[in-house]
Write a protein that holds these residues in place. Structure first.
Motif, PDB file in Angstrom:
ATOM      1  N   ALA A  89       0.627  -0.996   0.537  1.00 54.92           N
ATOM      2  CA  ALA A  89       0.019   0.003  -0.497  1.00 54.92           C
ATOM      3  C   ALA A  89       0.566   0.920   0.223  1.00 54.92           C
ATOM      4  O   ALA A  89       0.973   2.265  -0.559  1.00 54.92           O
ATOM      5  N   TYR A  90       2.033   1.405   0.552  1.00 59.01           N
ATOM      6  CA  TYR A  90       2.856   2.349   0.825  1.00 59.01           C
ATOM      7  C   TYR A  90       3.529   3.138  -0.502  1.00 59.01           C
ATOM      8  O   TYR A  90       3.157   3.647  -0.899  1.00 59.01           O
ATOM      9  N   PHE A  91       4.004   1.798  -0.681  1.00 54.72           N
ATOM     10  CA  PHE A  91       4.489   2.358  -2.084  1.00 54.72           C
ATOM     11  C   PHE A  91       4.286   2.057  -3.506  1.00 54.72           C
ATOM     12  O   PHE A  91       3.966   2.469  -4.776  1.00 54.72           O
ATOM     13  N   GLY A  92       3.205   1.377  -3.488  1.00 52.95           N
ATOM     14  CA  GLY A  92       1.830   1.784  -4.580  1.00 52.95           C
ATOM     15  C   GLY A  92       1.419   3.102  -4.497  1.00 52.95           C
ATOM     16  O   GLY A  92       0.845   3.543  -5.153  1.00 52.95           O
ATOM     17  N   SER A  93       0.801   3.796  -3.720  1.00 56.26           N
ATOM     18  CA  SER A  93       0.269   4.791  -3.759  1.00 56.26           C
ATOM     19  C   SER A  93       1.307   5.568  -4.027  1.00 56.26           C
ATOM     20  O   SER A  93       0.667   6.711  -4.567  1.00 56.26           O
ATOM     21  N   MET A  94       3.056   5.502  -3.710  1.00 59.53           N
ATOM     22  CA  MET A  94       4.292   6.362  -4.208  1.00 59.53           C
ATOM     23  C   MET A  94       4.038   6.540  -6.171  1.00 59.53           C
ATOM     24  O   MET A  94       3.996   7.186  -6.416  1.00 59.53           O
ATOM     25  N   VAL A  95       3.511   5.000  -6.286  1.00 57.61           N
ATOM     26  CA  VAL A  95       3.610   5.280  -7.605  1.00 57.61           C
ATOM     27  C   VAL A  95       2.866   5.559  -8.382  1.00 57.61           C
ATOM     28  O   VAL A  95       2.683   6.103  -9.254  1.00 57.61           O
ATOM     29  N   GLU A 127      -5.775  10.670  -2.597  1.00 62.62           N
ATOM     30  CA  GLU A 127      -6.844  10.350  -1.574  1.00 62.62           C
ATOM     31  C   GLU A 127      -6.388   8.476  -0.936  1.00 62.62           C
ATOM     32  O   GLU A 127      -7.038   8.215  -0.315  1.00 62.62           O
ATOM     33  N   VAL A 128      -6.107   8.059  -2.337  1.00 65.46           N
ATOM     34  CA  VAL A 128      -5.244   7.009  -2.035  1.00 65.46           C
ATOM     35  C   VAL A 128      -4.630   6.295  -0.712  1.00 65.46           C
ATOM     36  O   VAL A 128      -3.902   6.087  -0.209  1.00 65.46           O
ATOM     37  N   ALA A 129      -3.026   7.378  -1.498  1.00 70.61           N
ATOM     38  CA  ALA A 129      -2.472   7.698  -0.526  1.00 70.61           C
ATOM     39  C   ALA A 129      -3.327   7.880   1.392  1.00 70.61           C
ATOM     40  O   ALA A 129      -2.223   7.726   2.125  1.00 70.61           O
ATOM     41  N   LYS A 130      -3.684   8.294   1.466  1.00 66.51           N
ATOM     42  CA  LYS A 130      -3.926   8.799   2.606  1.00 66.51           C
ATOM     43  C   LYS A 130      -4.661   7.240   3.378  1.00 66.51           C
ATOM     44  O   LYS A 130      -4.192   7.531   4.343  1.00 66.51           O
ATOM     45  N   LEU A 131      -5.726   6.637   2.810  1.00 64.47           N
ATOM     46  CA  LEU A 131      -5.973   5.281   3.018  1.00 64.47           C
ATOM     47  C   LEU A 131      -4.562   4.813   3.346  1.00 64.47           C
ATOM     48  O   LEU A 131      -3.983   3.801   3.675  1.00 64.47           O
ATOM     49  N   ALA A 132      -2.999   4.410   2.487  1.00 63.26           N
ATOM     50  CA  ALA A 132      -2.716   3.463   2.273  1.00 63.26           C
ATOM     51  C   ALA A 132      -1.963   4.124   3.584  1.00 63.26           C
ATOM     52  O   ALA A 132      -1.028   3.345   4.545  1.00 63.26           O
TER      53      ALA A 132
END
Length: 388
Positions: A89-95, A127-132
């Motif tokens: 989730a962490y690295f996926g949100s960065m991508v 918004e994805v990054a907030k959840l991640a």
């Protein structure tokens, strides 16, 4: 007979808990948000979307219904299932945030490029990054255990959201979402760490630094050098910038002031008739004040306070630290965003793009907020009634 009665009582006391109060509050806010989006956007939509006054309502309704199905699914999955995806989730949100730089995927609106288009759907990676960051930090803090109490461990956890903060700020040019991501991390670390002295020093330093920056900008009057400097100057004296930077703020204040105690009535706003730009987005609270008055505004604020209270109850009774931190992350996200949105609308802080959770127009926002609500309900289901 007495033994059977005792057995039934024992089973009843060990039943799983479900927070119907939280669910009702979320559904109320969603329903109220849909009503206000239609009321706020129907005039603009009828002019710009081929006469379809319900254009924004339909798009928001689709995202809301989809979000409710996802919320129900997530609520029925044990929340520890998501712990194994914390790193992804962490690295996926960065991508996903960096995908905004890809010309074939990026999508722009109102001069900002903060969205991507995938399979015909528009998504805001912030918004994805907030959840991640909620899932990844909850997992990291649990794995670190007592190491978080050391200075090295404390600042290591605090540094984790910094790469996402920088990417959101610099790549998507969205400082407000970057601040929210860091605020979520700060609150989760505050709950997990017993050393409150560090937070007091950092808080005082942050407030002092912000005050010093505002003082310097006001003294040098650096208009035109940076659009954020312009917003600070417009915040200090909106009338002086009424034709450009301060226009939206002034129109918002006019809407709030004209609403009075009980408002003009639902659908009777004047500011939404082309005076207040994008009223269905960041400035929807000002239309609530105009149409429903102080009574409507206070009612909305009370609903958010009740929502935060339910979060606190669930977090305090969560089965373990991971579950509690998931709830605290969701609490921080919503509380920070509500406070900042209302502060912007009332000109208590400089104008910045902050939506009002569950109420403002924005499909990605409502979808991922409902995913967070699913996580909170999943944690709540892990509580035993005997523990309450």
């Amino acid at each position: 007979m007495a033994e059977r009665s005792a057995g039934r009582q024992k089973r009843k006391n060990t039943e799983n808990y479900f927070d119907y109060s939280l669910l009702f509050i979320v559904l109320f806010l969603l329903g109220f948000g849909l009503v206000m989006i239609y009321s706020t956007s129907s005039y603009e939509a009828s002019l710009q979307q081929d006469g379809d006054s319900a254009f924004y309502l339909k798009k928001q309704l689709f995202a809301t219904v989809l979000g409710l199905f996802v919320m129900i699914a997530v609520a029925n999955i044990p929340y520890h299932f998501w712990e194994r995806f914390a790193t992804l989730a962490y690295f996926g949100s960065m991508v996903m945030l960096l995908m905004v730089l890809v010309p074939s995927l990026q999508y722009s609106a109102n001069g900002a490029t903060r969205w991507i288009r995938i399979f015909g759907l528009t998504l805001q990676p912030a918004e994805v990054a907030k959840l991640a960051i909620i899932i990844s930090l909850a997992s990291l803090i649990c794995k670190m255990g007592r190491a978080i109490r050391t200075t090295k461990g404390f600042f290591f956890v605090l540094s984790v959201p910094i790469p996402i903060f920088i990417i959101i700020w610099k790549v998507t040019n969205n400082l407000s979402s970057a601040i929210i991501v860091f605020g979520i991390a700060f609150l989760m670390l505050f709950v997990a760490s017993p050393d409150y002295k560090k937070f007091m020093i950092m808080g005082i330093g942050g407030v002092g630094g912000a005050a010093a920056l505002v003082f310097v900008i006001a003294k040098i009057s650096a208009q035109g050098e940076n659009f954020r400097f312009d917003r600070v100057l417009a915040w200090l004296n909106p009338e002086a910038y009424a034709s450009d930077t301060g226009f939206q703020t002034l129109q918002s204040l006019y809407a709030i002031g004209s609403g009075g105690i009980l408002g003009k009535g639902l659908g009777q706003s004047m500011q939404k008739l082309g005076f207040l730009p994008e009223a269905q987005n960041d400035m929807i609270f000002s239309i609530i004040c105009e149409e429903l008055g102080l009574f409507g505004a206070v009612s909305v604020i009370l609903m958010f306070i009740l929502l935060i209270w339910r979060f606190m109850v669930i977090a305090n009774n969560a089965p373990d630290l991971f579950g509690a931190l998931l709830v605290v992350g969701a609490l921080g996200h919503i509380a920070i965003q509500v406070i900042l949105n209302i502060a912007v609308v009332t000109n208590s802080i400089p104008n910045t793009g902050i939506s009002l959770p569950f109420i403002s127009y924005g499909g990605t926002s409502v979808l991922f907020l409902l995913v967070e609500m699913g996580l909170v309900l999943s944690v709540a289901k892990g509580i035993r009634l005997k523990d309450l």
